[in-house]
Design an enzyme around this catalytic site. Structure first.
Site, PDB file in Angstrom:
ATOM      1  CG  ASP A  15      -2.225   0.667   1.034  1.00 43.84           C
ATOM      2  OD1 ASP A  15      -2.320   1.476   0.106  1.00 43.84           O
ATOM      3  OD2 ASP A  15      -3.148   0.406   1.822  1.00 43.84           O
ATOM      4  CG  ASP A  69      -9.425   2.411  -0.291  1.00 40.26           C
ATOM      5  OD1 ASP A  69      -8.978   1.278  -0.523  1.00 40.26           O
ATOM      6  OD2 ASP A  69      -8.805   3.259   0.383  1.00 40.26           O
TER       7      ASP A  69
END
Ligand code: GLA
Length: 732
Positions: A477, A547
């Site tokens: 990430d 997301d």
């Protein structure tokens, strides 16, 4: 495929069955553009494409007295010698001059393609591509410039990049070094970009080109969700099914610039490369600078064809290693189920249920390390938290394996929380400008990856956790933009190197981890899709797309992403409802019907769904396993745009055209409308397909279309939002 050098006219013709790329040495010895498009016959010369006359108010070369850089197409223009358009590069020399002229010295033509140094790039075997490297020199600046062009045999694609070398004794500075320039002879084009933000990434947007510039860029240190480093230039009227277009895809993950400039003569210049803003790269004696690669593609048959070129090229000639062209495991990720608040017991209970459903891989997300119980602390301390993992990563991974699940975990290796042991020990390892406060993003700072020791330190920490346990997957990430960019290690005149050196550091860590753990499947992520680019695909074959896991929003996000990136690369999960981001309630059927078209998984606790839903999840996973090769690597066609209607549709078709999976989504129902017909694509005209028990010919489905009322018996037209249909078509 071939590359021909016409010695007399000093012109090059790169061609394959589909395209021609033609250019030549201009009367002043620089490289000039002639043609890029559909394949045309070869000829000794195309010099009529040059303008050898002056117009009022143009400047001309003093030796020829007729050649104007402004009037003639350039391959890699500089500013200040008569071309007044946007420049591809600029070199500041020790006397302060920024004027340069690189003229032809030699070239080499060879089979295959050489790798770039420390940068991601497409690769090709000797029978897959040919490369031309043209070497140009500036005798005053004492520099060499090599312009590299690779033409692929099977694809309508040319890949380009440039290399500068300082042969003199004085230091020079590159203040601009883009990867390509393409001058087109008119401006009858529309520009298409893929823009957005967190949770609404890669939304296609179009505008007409007119005098002046259209430009997109990133200054965030990552390619960004705001603007994607992929653009399309298309003729008015070009749509998914027909028409001419060019694609430009930047194989890079940092600051970029993409620009179309239309000049006063009604022509278009396309430029793409590292964003010159805050870029400055000194070259000392003997040093080189290599730009990243741009992949230019052409189509004469619409944007689905253009997208399919990128899908195949990136699956076959960009993605590497074990996971190249390999169907991806069905995974479950605990993030939306637990966030950072979990125990090993809770994780195992999610895993057990997932295993029962048929899931193959468990991904432990954020929160397993250091003092990481919320996002204020712990980043940088890649050591297991014993309260959450009493027997470490090893203990948990082994329990997963014993259950029959593969196991992987989340990292955010480029970051550090001020509240972490790493930051307390090495405060100078974060990017920050002397005497100024460093801005925070998600309560964290960015590590200075321009420094080798930082990358090596993080590598050692991660290597320890990974090699200690049977790890099959890593989610990497990156959750904030770069600010106050300054490296404590570099002298003032080298601070313009930091953004790019940072990206090179990220690539270096990826490469080290890949070399050490070649079996691991990497998934890149950056607050969802903030760094979804071709550069990342070279290291991580899939990327968390957004997301935003709401299925209805995801239709748009995945639809936009499909223009430039393969379906196999699009991380897509079924998550809980009401959706975390939008609050929307969408059935588990539609959630899966969207996620199937990607690297598929679940992101919820399956213990918390109804028995009926659980039975459906089992069927979904079985269906995905049977068809994932087709979903992820089949020929993908966008059929109906979610941006133009309340319905969307797409289809994937097998290589031989005999099997296909069609998806139709109703985002918003329309009362009192006829269901109409949906025209399919990519099928074999003569084949007889079975669809929902009925037989149809391929040409029938592609021209008359499927009666939507037969797919959606209860009708999209009569009042049900968020319904969807995924149907398999099988030819006899
Ligand atoms: C980012 C990612 C999410 C999740 C969280 C963890 O937002 O995009 O998928 O991993 O970080 O903190």
């Amino acid at each position: 495929m071939n590359i021909i050098w016409h010695k007399k006219s000093r012109q090059y013709h790169l061609y394959n069955d589909k395209i021609s790329y033609i250019m030549g040495i201009s009367p002043v010895g620089e490289l000039g553009g002639i043609y890029f498009g559909k394949r045309i016959h070869d000829k000794e010369e195309f010099s009529y494409a040059d303008y050898r006359f002056a117009l009022p108010n143009v400047t001309v070369d003093p030796d020829t007295e007729s050649y104007s850089r402004e009037l003639n197409r350039q391959e890699y223009p500089s500013f200040g010698t008569g071309d007044f358009g946007a420049a591809a590069f600029e070199v500041e020399q020790s006397n302060g001059s920024r004027i340069s002229s690189f003229t032809y010295k030699s070239h080499s033509i060879f089979k295959g393609k050489t790798p770039l140094n420390g940068l991601p790039a497409t690769y090709a075997g000797e029978d897959e591509a040919m490369t031309l490297e043209v070497t140009l020199e500036d005798d005053v600046a004492k520099m060499t410039l090599v312009l590299s062009y690779t033409i692929f045999d099977k694809y309508p694609v040319v890949a380009r990049h440039a290399v500068f070398r300082n042969n003199g004794t004085e230091t020079v500075k590159l203040t601009r070094a883009l990867s390509m320039c393409l001058d087109l002879p008119d401006r009858d084009y529309r520009w298409m970009q893929f823009s957005g933000a967190w949770a609404r990434e890669r939304i296609p947007q179009e505008k007409e080109l007119s005098a002046g510039s259209v430009m997109i860029e990133s200054k965030r240190g990552v390619s960004s969700a705001n603007q994607n480093p992929f653009v399309i230039i298309k003729r008015p009227g070009t749509d998914d099914f027909s028409g001419d277009a060019f694609g430009f895809s930047f194989v890079y993950s940092g600051n970029f610039l993409a620009q179309a400039e239309c000049d006063t003569f009604g022509r278009t210049r396309i430029l793409m490369g590292i964003n010159p803003e805050r870029f400055g790269w000194p070259l000392e004696k003997g040093e080189e600078f290599e730009t990243p690669e741009v992949v230019m593609a052409v189509t004469g048959s619409g944007l689905n064809d253009l997208s399919q070129t990128y899908h195949s090229l990136y699956n076959n000639n960009l993605v590497r290693g074990k996971w190249k062209n390999r169907p991806r495991p069905v995974l479950i990720n605990n993030w939306e189920a637990t966030f950072m608040d979990f125990t090993e017991e809770r994780i195992l209970s999610i895993a057990e249920k997932a295993k029962e459903a048929g899931v193959e891989l468990f991904v432990l997300d954020d929160g397993w390390f250091g003092e990481r119980n919320d996002d204020y602390a712990g980043l940088g301390d890649w050591i297991e938290n014993p309260d959450k993992l009493p027997q470490g990563m090893k203990g948990l991974a082994r329990k997963m394996n014993a259950m029959g699940l593969k196991f992987g975990f989340w990292i955010e290796p480029e970051m550090v929380n001020p509240d972490s042991n790493l930051f307390r020990r090495h405060p100078d390892w974060a990017l920050q400008t002397p005497g100024r406060k460093a801005s925070l993003g998600r309560h964290q700072l960015v590590l200075d990856y321009s420094r080798e020791e930082v990358v090596d330190y993080v590598f050692d920490m991660l290597k320890k956790v990974i090699s200690d346990a049977p790890i099959s997957y890593i989610k990497w990430d990156m959750n904030r933009s770069l600010t106050e960019v300054y490296s404590a290690e570099l002298p003032p005149q080298k601070q313009g190197m930091v953004y790019h050196k940072y990206v090179l550091g990220v690539y270096r860590l990826y490469e080290k981890l890949r070399a050490e753990f070649p079996e691991i499947l990497f998934e890149s992520c950056s607050s969802g899709g903030n760094r979804f680019d071709a550069g990342m695909l070279y290291y991580a074959p899939q990327a968390w797309c957004s997301d935003n896991t709401d299925a209805i929003d995801r239709i748009k996000i995945q639809y936009g992403t499909s223009y430039g990136y393969p379906i196999s690369s699009i991380g897509a999960h079924v998550s809980a409802v009401p959706n975390q981001q939008t609050g929307r309630n969408v059935s588990i059927t539609t959630r899966a019907n969207v996620a199937y078209f990607g690297a598929f998984g679940y992101e919820l606790d399956l213990n918390h769904i109804t028995d009926e839903e659980f039975e459906e999840v089992k069927r979904q996973i079985e269906f995905m396993k049977e068809n994932r090769e087709l979903f992820q690597f089949g020929r993908f066609y966008r059929l109906r745009s979610p941006f133009e209607a309340d319905q969307a549709a797409w289809i994937v078709v097998s290589e031989d055209g005999k099997r296909a999976i069609l998806a139709l989504y109703c985002m918003r129902s329309n009362v009192n409308m006829l269901p109409g017909f949906l025209k399919l694509a990519g099928l074999k005209e003569d084949a007889l397909y079975t669809l929902k028990g009925e037989e149809y010919y391929g040409d029938e489905l592609m021209n008359l279309g499927v009666p939507v009322g037969r797919l959606a018996a209860d009708g999209f037209a009569i009042g049900r939002d968020f319904v969807s249909y995924v149907e398999v078509l099988e030819a006899k």
